[in-house]
Every structure is written in C-alpha cells, then in structure tokens.
Design an enzyme around this catalytic site. Structure first.
Site, mmCIF file in Angstrom:
data_model
loop_
_atom_site.group_PDB
_atom_site.id
_atom_site.type_symbol
_atom_site.label_atom_id
_atom_site.label_comp_id
_atom_site.label_asym_id
_atom_site.label_seq_id
_atom_site.Cartn_x
_atom_site.Cartn_y
_atom_site.Cartn_z
ATOM 1 N N GLN A 1 -8.837 1.061 76.502
ATOM 2 C CA GLN A 1 -7.486 0.497 76.624
ATOM 3 C C GLN A 1 -6.926 0.647 78.036
ATOM 4 O OE1 GLN A 1 -5.271 2.337 73.442
ATOM 5 N NE2 GLN A 1 -6.184 1.006 71.899
ATOM 6 N N LEU B 1 -20.672 7.062 84.325
ATOM 7 C CA LEU B 1 -19.959 7.327 83.074
ATOM 8 C C LEU B 1 -19.115 8.596 83.138
ATOM 9 C CD1 LEU B 1 -22.907 6.475 80.657
ATOM 10 C CD2 LEU B 1 -21.106 4.966 81.516
ATOM 11 N N GLY C 1 -14.214 9.008 79.247
ATOM 12 C CA GLY C 1 -13.634 7.798 78.660
ATOM 13 C C GLY C 1 -14.730 6.909 78.081
ATOM 14 N N HIS C 2 -15.804 6.701 78.858
ATOM 15 C CA HIS C 2 -16.922 5.903 78.338
ATOM 16 C C HIS C 2 -17.524 6.577 77.100
ATOM 17 C CE1 HIS C 2 -17.200 4.710 82.740
ATOM 18 N NE2 HIS C 2 -17.117 3.550 82.146
ATOM 19 N N MET D 1 -19.980 -0.328 83.389
ATOM 20 C CA MET D 1 -20.544 -0.519 84.724
ATOM 21 C C MET D 1 -21.119 0.803 85.233
ATOM 22 S SD MET D 1 -18.377 -3.491 86.555
ATOM 23 C CE MET D 1 -17.061 -2.497 87.219
ATOM 24 N N GLY D 2 -21.355 1.740 84.316
ATOM 25 C CA GLY D 2 -22.002 2.992 84.697
ATOM 26 C C GLY D 2 -21.063 3.981 85.363
HETATM 27 O O1 PAF Z 1 -14.761 -2.491 81.912
HETATM 28 C C1 PAF Z 1 -15.839 -2.608 82.514
HETATM 29 O O2 PAF Z 1 -16.495 -1.637 82.833
HETATM 30 C C2 PAF Z 1 -16.350 -4.009 82.872
HETATM 31 O O3 PAF Z 1 -15.309 -4.854 83.225
HETATM 32 C C3 PAF Z 1 -17.209 -4.633 81.773
HETATM 33 C C4 PAF Z 1 -16.420 -4.856 80.487
HETATM 34 C C5 PAF Z 1 -18.408 -3.739 81.483
HETATM 35 C C6 PAF Z 1 -17.735 -6.003 82.217
HETATM 36 O O4 PAF Z 1 -18.501 -5.906 83.376
#
Ligand code: PAF
Length: 279
Positions: free
Chosen positions: A146, A31, A34-35, A28-29
C-alpha cells in the site's frame, strides 16, 4: 526453491503447479520486511507462491535512478528461501522485452495524475510489466504494498477494465521504528537525509490530526507542508489529499475516507508515503 531466468522456465514451473492456488508477489528486489510481508500474505492464502525480481526499465524516466537502483540477488534469494517461496522469476530486460515490442498497457486517466504527473510514463511502464508478469505466471492472486498507493489503484483499475481474473490484495505499509516507510531506496539516503526522512510520516500524522479534529483539507495540507519544510535537505514534490477509493480531488471537510499522499526528494532519492483517514 526453484529459480527461473527465462519465460520458458517459469511457464514450465507454473504448469507444474497445476490447479493449486498460486499467489504472485512482483518486486524489483533489494527486499526488505515490507516485501516479506507481501510474501507472508501470499503464503497465508495461496498454496504456491511465485516472487518476481525485475528492475523494470520501462517504469524509470531518462533522469531517474535505474542505474543506481539497489540490487543484491544473493541476499534476496536467501530471504525468499527462508520464507518458503516456491519459485522465483529473475528475468533480464532482454528476456522480458523484445527489441521491437510496441504494445503498452495504460490507465489513461489515473496514470497522468499525482505521481504520474511527476514521473511521466511511470505507470504505463508499471501496468505493462505487471500485465506481462500476470500473463507469464498466470496467478490466481497478486500482492502489492500500500506504500505505492497510486500503483495499487492503477493495477486494480487495469484488472477491472481488462477483465483479468486475478484477486488483488493491498498489504499495509511496514515502517521502521522511527516511522519511515520501508523502501528499497532508503539505503541510498545519506546519514543526514536518513535522520530527516521520518518527517514524511510525522507530516502525515500531523495531517491526520487536523482532519481527525474536523479540520478541512486545506488546513491539513498546511500542517503537512509546515512539517516537511522543516526537514533539512528535503524538496517537496507533491502533497495531495484525495478520495481514498478513486483518487478524485477533495475539498472542504471530507465526508468519505481520504488518502494523504506525499512525494519528497532528498537529493536524488525520491520517497513516497501515504496515510488513509479515517483508517
Ligand atoms: O512496486 C514495485 O516494486 C514495481 O513497481 C512492480 C510492481 C514490481 C512493477 O515493476
């Protein structure tokens, strides 16, 4: 790095990847590291990496933080470019959802418990958007953090139940130096709240200590609650110790790995964290 805003564009970009192994990182941006660890995991095992950035309205309840959810597209794109991502999909809500859409995807049992009981409809929104993202990008593998432990369980269950041919990888939680789990929402904590927020990790360490010494689930929950109650400005939303595999309730001294799951609010900032014992 190719940037796609429409389904037609991303479908064409995916088609051009041909038979390469494609890894998808849905986000969901806003970032953080972790992302980026998800992106790196995808890079290691896939030839092409697609990242999606979409603040999905259907997974937010009416009084939740959809409007205030942090966003910074330019910064996100620069970070992804530096990681060598091949394609980014950034749809807007109208591109993702037809006004008359009526189909949903829901794991009937898992979606209603734990976080699902606090945020009704949340996992229905997640399962539906993740299914759509899978159908649009047709990945071979997908990567999820996780930290959202129940979300990962819901997605694994959905993939299994609906025969989706996609390998799901859960990537370990990344933490700040003081133990706070990385989250896009951390930026919305005030200075005082930020100073108290590592209590979640400390509470989990306390619970792990109790279980590690042969204590039972009730004693671990008591230790966790005591640490969280000492965090100024926090509201405990849930403390649960569940079977790490299927999230079923556990009592007494656990015989199998368990996951300790916490949800805590600081004002209107909703934080979650978890720890599996033994790891
Ligand atoms: O974990 C997230 O950021 C959101 O729940 C996801 C998996 C991108 C779905 O919108």
């Amino acid at each position: 790095m190719e940037i796609c805003r429409t389904k037609a564009e991303i479908r064409a970009a995916r088609a051009a990847m041909g038979t390469a192994r494609v890894g998808l990182v849905p986000t969901m941006g806003y970032l953080h590291d972790g992302h980026l660890s998800l992106v790196r995991a995808a890079r290691e095992s896939c030839e092409k990496v697609i990242v999606t950035i979409f603040v999905n309205p259907t997974q937010f309840g009416p009084n939740e933080d959809l409007e205030t959810y942090p966003r910074d597209e330019a910064r996100d794109l620069a970070l992804l470019e530096a990681e060598g991502v091949d394609t980014v999909f950034l749809p807007d809500p109208a591109e993702m959802y037809a006004a008359d859409a009526e189909t949903i995807v829901e794991t009937t049992e898992l979606s209603g418990v734990l976080i699902g009981a606090i945020r009704p409809g949340h996992f229905r929104g997640v399962a539906t958007v993740v299914t759509k993202l899978f159908n649009i990008t047709r990945p071979d593998a997908a990567f999820f953090g996780q930290k959202d432990y129940q979300q990962l369980c819901v997605i694994r269950r959905m993939v299994w139940d609906l025969d989706m041919d996609i390998d799901i990888t859960g990537v370990p939680i990344r933490r700040e130096e003081d133990g706070l789990a990385m989250s896009s929402r951390n930026v919305r904590l005030s200075e005082d709240q930020r100073a108290e927020a590592p209590a979640l990790h400390q509470a989990l360490l306390g619970g792990a200590g109790v279980l590690g010494q042969g204590g039972d689930v009730a004693a671990a929950e008591t230790a966790i609650r005591a640490r969280l109650e000492a965090a100024r400005g926090s509201e405990i939303r849930s403390i649960d110790i569940r079977d790490a595999e299927d999230l079923s309730p556990v009592t007494g001294v656990p015989r199998r790995p368990v996951v300790m799951l916490l949800a805590v609010s600081f004002g209107d900032v909703f934080l979650i964290d978890n720890m599996v014992v033994p790891d």
